[in-house]
Motif scaffolding. Structure first.
Motif, PDB file in Angstrom:
ATOM      1  N   LEU A 164     -20.839 -28.762   6.617  1.00  0.00           N
ATOM      2  CA  LEU A 164     -20.107 -27.680   5.978  1.00  0.00           C
ATOM      3  C   LEU A 164     -20.531 -27.505   4.524  1.00  0.00           C
ATOM      4  O   LEU A 164     -20.651 -28.477   3.788  1.00  0.00           O
ATOM      5  CB  LEU A 164     -18.602 -27.946   6.035  1.00  0.00           C
ATOM      6  CG  LEU A 164     -17.981 -28.028   7.436  1.00  0.00           C
ATOM      7  CD1 LEU A 164     -16.508 -28.386   7.329  1.00  0.00           C
ATOM      8  CD2 LEU A 164     -18.157 -26.717   8.179  1.00  0.00           C
ATOM      9  N   LYS A 165     -20.740 -26.257   4.128  1.00  0.00           N
ATOM     10  CA  LYS A 165     -21.108 -25.942   2.748  1.00  0.00           C
ATOM     11  C   LYS A 165     -20.413 -24.660   2.320  1.00  0.00           C
ATOM     12  O   LYS A 165     -20.033 -23.827   3.143  1.00  0.00           O
ATOM     13  CB  LYS A 165     -22.626 -25.789   2.613  1.00  0.00           C
ATOM     14  CG  LYS A 165     -23.381 -27.106   2.829  1.00  0.00           C
ATOM     15  CD  LYS A 165     -24.850 -26.963   2.544  1.00  0.00           C
ATOM     16  CE  LYS A 165     -25.558 -28.312   2.601  1.00  0.00           C
ATOM     17  NZ  LYS A 165     -25.263 -29.084   3.794  1.00  0.00           N
ATOM     18  N   VAL A 166     -20.258 -24.513   1.010  1.00  0.00           N
ATOM     19  CA  VAL A 166     -19.709 -23.277   0.457  1.00  0.00           C
ATOM     20  C   VAL A 166     -20.822 -22.233   0.408  1.00  0.00           C
ATOM     21  O   VAL A 166     -21.924 -22.506  -0.073  1.00  0.00           O
ATOM     22  CB  VAL A 166     -19.136 -23.512  -0.952  1.00  0.00           C
ATOM     23  CG1 VAL A 166     -18.610 -22.204  -1.533  1.00  0.00           C
ATOM     24  CG2 VAL A 166     -18.025 -24.557  -0.913  1.00  0.00           C
ATOM     25  N   GLU A 167     -20.518 -21.031   0.915  1.00  0.00           N
ATOM     26  CA  GLU A 167     -21.493 -19.945   0.923  1.00  0.00           C
ATOM     27  C   GLU A 167     -20.888 -18.704   0.273  1.00  0.00           C
ATOM     28  O   GLU A 167     -19.669 -18.561   0.188  1.00  0.00           O
ATOM     29  CB  GLU A 167     -21.918 -19.612   2.360  1.00  0.00           C
ATOM     30  CG  GLU A 167     -22.549 -20.773   3.109  1.00  0.00           C
ATOM     31  CD  GLU A 167     -22.925 -20.394   4.532  1.00  0.00           C
ATOM     32  OE1 GLU A 167     -22.898 -19.181   4.850  1.00  0.00           O
ATOM     33  OE2 GLU A 167     -23.227 -21.303   5.327  1.00  0.00           O
ATOM     34  N   GLU A 168     -21.771 -17.812  -0.170  1.00  0.00           N
ATOM     35  CA  GLU A 168     -21.347 -16.491  -0.631  1.00  0.00           C
ATOM     36  C   GLU A 168     -21.370 -15.547   0.567  1.00  0.00           C
ATOM     37  O   GLU A 168     -22.408 -15.368   1.208  1.00  0.00           O
ATOM     38  CB  GLU A 168     -22.296 -15.972  -1.720  1.00  0.00           C
ATOM     39  CG  GLU A 168     -22.157 -16.694  -3.051  1.00  0.00           C
ATOM     40  CD  GLU A 168     -20.943 -16.245  -3.845  1.00  0.00           C
ATOM     41  OE1 GLU A 168     -20.335 -15.212  -3.480  1.00  0.00           O
ATOM     42  OE2 GLU A 168     -20.598 -16.926  -4.833  1.00  0.00           O
ATOM     43  N   VAL A 169     -20.207 -14.979   0.899  1.00  0.00           N
ATOM     44  CA  VAL A 169     -20.105 -14.083   2.051  1.00  0.00           C
ATOM     45  C   VAL A 169     -19.341 -12.827   1.649  1.00  0.00           C
ATOM     46  O   VAL A 169     -18.678 -12.794   0.603  1.00  0.00           O
ATOM     47  CB  VAL A 169     -19.394 -14.773   3.236  1.00  0.00           C
ATOM     48  CG1 VAL A 169     -20.178 -16.003   3.685  1.00  0.00           C
ATOM     49  CG2 VAL A 169     -17.972 -15.159   2.877  1.00  0.00           C
ATOM     50  N   ALA A 170     -19.419 -11.790   2.491  1.00  0.00           N
ATOM     51  CA  ALA A 170     -18.685 -10.555   2.235  1.00  0.00           C
ATOM     52  C   ALA A 170     -17.193 -10.784   2.408  1.00  0.00           C
ATOM     53  O   ALA A 170     -16.763 -11.578   3.252  1.00  0.00           O
ATOM     54  CB  ALA A 170     -19.166  -9.461   3.183  1.00  0.00           C
ATOM     55  N   SER A 171     -16.401 -10.096   1.611  1.00  0.00           N
ATOM     56  CA  SER A 171     -14.949 -10.161   1.782  1.00  0.00           C
ATOM     57  C   SER A 171     -14.573  -9.595   3.148  1.00  0.00           C
ATOM     58  O   SER A 171     -15.258  -8.696   3.657  1.00  0.00           O
ATOM     59  CB  SER A 171     -14.254  -9.349   0.682  1.00  0.00           C
ATOM     60  OG  SER A 171     -14.493  -9.910  -0.588  1.00  0.00           O
ATOM     61  N   PRO A 230     -10.611 -29.120  -4.665  1.00  0.00           N
ATOM     62  CA  PRO A 230     -11.097 -27.758  -4.840  1.00  0.00           C
ATOM     63  C   PRO A 230     -11.976 -27.345  -3.659  1.00  0.00           C
ATOM     64  O   PRO A 230     -12.435 -28.199  -2.881  1.00  0.00           O
ATOM     65  CB  PRO A 230     -11.915 -27.849  -6.135  1.00  0.00           C
ATOM     66  CG  PRO A 230     -12.359 -29.273  -6.196  1.00  0.00           C
ATOM     67  CD  PRO A 230     -11.245 -30.074  -5.584  1.00  0.00           C
ATOM     68  N   LEU A 231     -12.232 -26.039  -3.523  1.00  0.00           N
ATOM     69  CA  LEU A 231     -13.042 -25.534  -2.416  1.00  0.00           C
ATOM     70  C   LEU A 231     -14.408 -26.205  -2.368  1.00  0.00           C
ATOM     71  O   LEU A 231     -14.929 -26.494  -1.284  1.00  0.00           O
ATOM     72  CB  LEU A 231     -13.214 -24.006  -2.534  1.00  0.00           C
ATOM     73  CG  LEU A 231     -13.964 -23.314  -1.395  1.00  0.00           C
ATOM     74  CD1 LEU A 231     -13.222 -23.480  -0.077  1.00  0.00           C
ATOM     75  CD2 LEU A 231     -14.173 -21.835  -1.710  1.00  0.00           C
ATOM     76  N   SER A 232     -14.981 -26.486  -3.530  1.00  0.00           N
ATOM     77  CA  SER A 232     -16.299 -27.127  -3.580  1.00  0.00           C
ATOM     78  C   SER A 232     -16.298 -28.519  -2.963  1.00  0.00           C
ATOM     79  O   SER A 232     -17.344 -29.058  -2.613  1.00  0.00           O
ATOM     80  CB  SER A 232     -16.793 -27.208  -5.027  1.00  0.00           C
ATOM     81  OG  SER A 232     -15.883 -27.965  -5.823  1.00  0.00           O
ATOM     82  N   VAL A 271      -6.570 -27.636   0.074  1.00  0.00           N
ATOM     83  CA  VAL A 271      -7.749 -27.226  -0.700  1.00  0.00           C
ATOM     84  C   VAL A 271      -7.298 -26.082  -1.603  1.00  0.00           C
ATOM     85  O   VAL A 271      -6.619 -25.146  -1.149  1.00  0.00           O
ATOM     86  CB  VAL A 271      -8.894 -26.782   0.227  1.00  0.00           C
ATOM     87  CG1 VAL A 271     -10.017 -26.140  -0.586  1.00  0.00           C
ATOM     88  CG2 VAL A 271      -9.421 -27.968   1.014  1.00  0.00           C
ATOM     89  N   THR A 272      -7.668 -26.157  -2.879  1.00  0.00           N
ATOM     90  CA  THR A 272      -7.195 -25.165  -3.853  1.00  0.00           C
ATOM     91  C   THR A 272      -8.336 -24.252  -4.312  1.00  0.00           C
ATOM     92  O   THR A 272      -9.495 -24.644  -4.361  1.00  0.00           O
ATOM     93  CB  THR A 272      -6.595 -25.857  -5.078  1.00  0.00           C
ATOM     94  OG1 THR A 272      -7.587 -26.684  -5.695  1.00  0.00           O
ATOM     95  CG2 THR A 272      -5.408 -26.725  -4.677  1.00  0.00           C
ATOM     96  N   MET A 273      -7.966 -23.031  -4.628  1.00  0.00           N
ATOM     97  CA  MET A 273      -8.878 -22.045  -5.178  1.00  0.00           C
ATOM     98  C   MET A 273      -8.258 -21.488  -6.451  1.00  0.00           C
ATOM     99  O   MET A 273      -7.454 -20.553  -6.404  1.00  0.00           O
ATOM    100  CB  MET A 273      -9.126 -20.908  -4.178  1.00  0.00           C
ATOM    101  CG  MET A 273     -10.186 -21.178  -3.147  1.00  0.00           C
ATOM    102  SD  MET A 273      -9.793 -22.491  -1.967  1.00  0.00           S
ATOM    103  CE  MET A 273      -8.647 -21.681  -0.868  1.00  0.00           C
ATOM    104  N   GLY A 274      -8.562 -22.082  -7.590  1.00  0.00           N
ATOM    105  CA  GLY A 274      -7.995 -21.616  -8.850  1.00  0.00           C
ATOM    106  C   GLY A 274      -6.732 -22.355  -9.216  1.00  0.00           C
ATOM    107  O   GLY A 274      -6.100 -23.019  -8.396  1.00  0.00           O
TER     108      GLY A 274
END
Length: 327
Positions: free
Chosen positions: A15-22, A300-302, A322-325
């Motif tokens: 599992l990795k963090v990726e940039e994806v479309a909303s 965190p998400l990372s 898991v937190t985002m902000g």
């Protein structure tokens, strides 16, 4: 947006963090900026392709979220941008944004943090529907909870006590038993060092437990059959031990007992009124401070993989989020 993505079933390390479309807006939905996502054992099974429901690939795991409303579909009434909401979503929670069905969104009480709200729905919903609806737990009965410091087990201790039961907590370490005691457990049994049947019989003056809550399966279930009261009910929640027990039907007959299954997620489609009625009761208790989520790990998400690992390796008590902000 950033999101955890699963491209094929496998181990957590992939599992990795990726940039994806909303996610694209749909009728009857709201878009929220996710501030926290609750982690459940089901998320691990979904990632590995072992869960009973298999979402189409690729997907983002994470089944319960809390955050702020960013956008509302034109046909949605009563919710507006800026509202603080929590919801169950199945998948999609480990992301900076999520699309939520408006009729599944609940307002977060002002006194409740995003992290606590994200840790709330699945664990408390499972235990409340199990105890109140499926088992019919009554005030004055004895409730035995296996895995009593886990995500759902700890909420069963708390809700059972609130419903007027005498609660026996079973866990594998002194530290975990102490957590269960902090949520109201009346009696503690160490599953590693004590004989479950003998201790339950001792505590109940030979009668046995009226209701047994079992998210563990395997040997825990087998032992439950030997310490249950006449007309007792065993609630099958899951199989954290990895072993699905085989039930000897003759014991059900001889002891006049019931084994009752609970797959909480099916109520969203089959009996949504049961699920939402339960959630409204739980939200009332939450707002009144009668129940409070216990969170042992927040990442965190990372570092979402570490959050999942903490749950998989049973290093956590209560919930993992898991937190985002910042909250």
């Amino acid at each position: 947006m950033k999101a955890i993505r699963v491209h094929e079933p496998g181990e957590l390390d992939m599992l990795k963090v990726e940039e994806v479309a909303s996610p694209q807006m749909k009728s009857g939905h709201i878009r929220i900026g996710v501030r926290a996502c609750g982690i459940n054992f089901a998320d691990i099974l979904i990632v590995k392709g072992l869960y009973q429901e298999k979402p189409p690939l690729p997907f983002t795991p994470g089944g319960e979220v809390a955050g702020e409303v960013l956008e509302v579909a034109p046909d949605v009434k009563g919710i507006k941008p800026g509202d603080r909401v929590m919801s169950m979503i199945g998948t999609g929670g480990l992301a900076e944004e999520a699309l939520v069905a408006a009729d599944m969104a609940l307002p977060i009480p002002k006194s409740v943090s995003f992290e606590a709200a994200a840790a709330f729905s699945v664990a408390y919903g499972t235990s409340h529907v199990a105890l109140a609806h499926r088992a019919g737990l009554k005030s004055g009965e004895t409730l035995l909870v296996h895995g009593a410091a886990g995500g759902v087990g700890l909420t069963a201790v708390e809700i059972g006590k609130l419903m007027g039961a005498t609660v026996i907590a079973v866990a594998s370490t002194r530290e975990k038993l102490d957590v269960a005691k902090s949520k109201g457990a009346d009696h503690l049994i160490n599953s590693k060092t004590e004989n479950l049947r003998e201790r339950v019989k001792e505590i109940t003056n030979g009668r046995g437990a009226d209701v047994i809550y079992d998210p563990v399966g395997g040997a825990s279930f087998d032992q439950s059959l030997r310490c249950i009261a006449f007309e007792g009910r065993i609630i099958v929640i899951g199989f954290a031990s990895g072993t699905i027990p085989q039930i000897p039907a003759n014991l059900l007959l001889v002891k006049n007992i019931s084994v009752v299954g609970l797959y909480w997620g099916s109520y969203a489609k089959k009996r949504p009124e049961i699920l939402m009625g339960s959630m409204h009761q739980l939200m009332t208790w939450l707002g009144e401070g009668k129940i409070t989520p216990h969170i042992s790990h927040a990442e965190p998400l990372s570092n979402a993989v570490e959050a999942l690992r903490a749950l998989e390796e049973r290093r956590s008590t209560g919930k993992v989020v898991v937190t985002m902000g910042a909250d």
